[in-house]
Design an enzyme around this catalytic site. Structure first.
Site, mmCIF file in Angstrom:
data_model
loop_
_atom_site.group_PDB
_atom_site.id
_atom_site.type_symbol
_atom_site.label_atom_id
_atom_site.label_comp_id
_atom_site.label_asym_id
_atom_site.label_seq_id
_atom_site.Cartn_x
_atom_site.Cartn_y
_atom_site.Cartn_z
ATOM 1 C CB ILE A 81 -5.147 -6.558 20.471
ATOM 2 C CG1 ILE A 81 -6.606 -6.862 20.897
ATOM 3 C CG2 ILE A 81 -4.178 -7.364 21.318
ATOM 4 C CD1 ILE A 81 -6.988 -8.330 20.705
ATOM 5 C CB SER A 82 -7.520 -2.374 23.620
ATOM 6 O OG SER A 82 -7.462 -1.288 22.754
ATOM 7 C CG ASP A 83 -6.028 -2.970 28.862
ATOM 8 O OD1 ASP A 83 -7.068 -3.031 29.523
ATOM 9 O OD2 ASP A 83 -5.408 -1.911 28.652
#
Length: 250
Positions: free
Chosen positions: A93-95
């Protein structure tokens, strides 16, 4: 969502260090979700991010979500860190900062129809769903697509549709789209995605020859179908898989 992180220059890193220190102090008086969003705001002010309506719209949409809902149970203790997190199947999951940047670049209006390539956890799709009329999202890892679909349904996002498949092909029967977002690094922009972008539309996509050579590009298509590309800055994403890896370089 599969982004690794936003890569800044040395000067930006120095400024960012001070901003994050301030954010760290703020954590003592804020709940974890608020502290996470405070860090994202500070990173935006310290970098090259335009502080316009679309940036603030993205932050507002993210504030309404609980990132912990989109990560595996063993990662929930870290859900409010401004960092990528593993979600299984060698994906992440992206920052939150990257999510905010990519969302704001799309300049989403309430009537827009959005295509996302790389559903991952479903978090980015949920952010888009809070801003747009309709979101279609494609994930090549079928178990992730199923999990994201279940998560989004449980959270009552009825304007998001998830499909398992190769994102290289886009989602033709829903085209054209006002905006397209790609959350995996690719050596080139897939032509089907350009074809499915509406005249006047915008695409955000990481492009590069490899993991250490990627730039986040803003791709725009004029009303007369002229395509232009603008580099926003270096990023690191996991690979876009499927047909795009088997296509010859042009």
């Amino acid at each position: 969502m599969k982004a690794f992180r936003w890569m800044g220059g040395l000067a930006a890193a120095i400024v960012l260090f001070g901003a994050l220190a301030a954010a760290s102090n703020a954590e003592t008086s804020q709940d974890p979700r608020a502290a996470m969003m405070h860090k994202v705001e500070l990173r935006g002010k310290s970098g090259r991010i335009k502080q316009d309506r679309y940036w603030h719209d993205a932050l507002a949409a993210m504030t309404k979500l609980d990132r912990a809902d989109f990560v595996p149970s063993d990662q929930r203790i870290s859900a409010y860190r401004d960092t990528p997190l593993p979600i299984g199947f060698e994906q992440t999951i992206s920052d939150p900062f990257v999510v905010a940047v990519m969302t704001s670049l799309l300049r989403i209006e309430k009537s827009d129809r959005i295509l996302e390539i790389g559903t991952g956890s479903g978090y980015q799709a949920a952010v888009l769903a809070g801003l747009a009329l309709d979101v279609r999202t494609v994930e090549i890892v079928e178990p992730l697509a199923q999990r994201a679909s279940e998560t989004l349904a449980r959270l009552c996002f009825d304007n998001v549709t998830v499909r398992a498949g190769d994102g290289y092909d886009g989602w033709p029967d829903g085209a054209p789209y006002d905006a397209i977002i790609v959350t995996a690094g690719t050596p080139r922009i897939p032509q089907p995605l350009l074809d499915q972008l509406k005249p006047g539309g915008r695409m955000v996509i990481p492009v590069g020859k490899g993991f250490w050579d990627e730039q986040l590009f803003l791709v725009t298509k004029s009303r007369k179908n002229k395509v232009t590309q603008k580099s926003i800055g270096p990023v690191m994403f996991v690979d876009f898989t499927g047909k795009v890896r088997g296509q010859p370089q042009r």
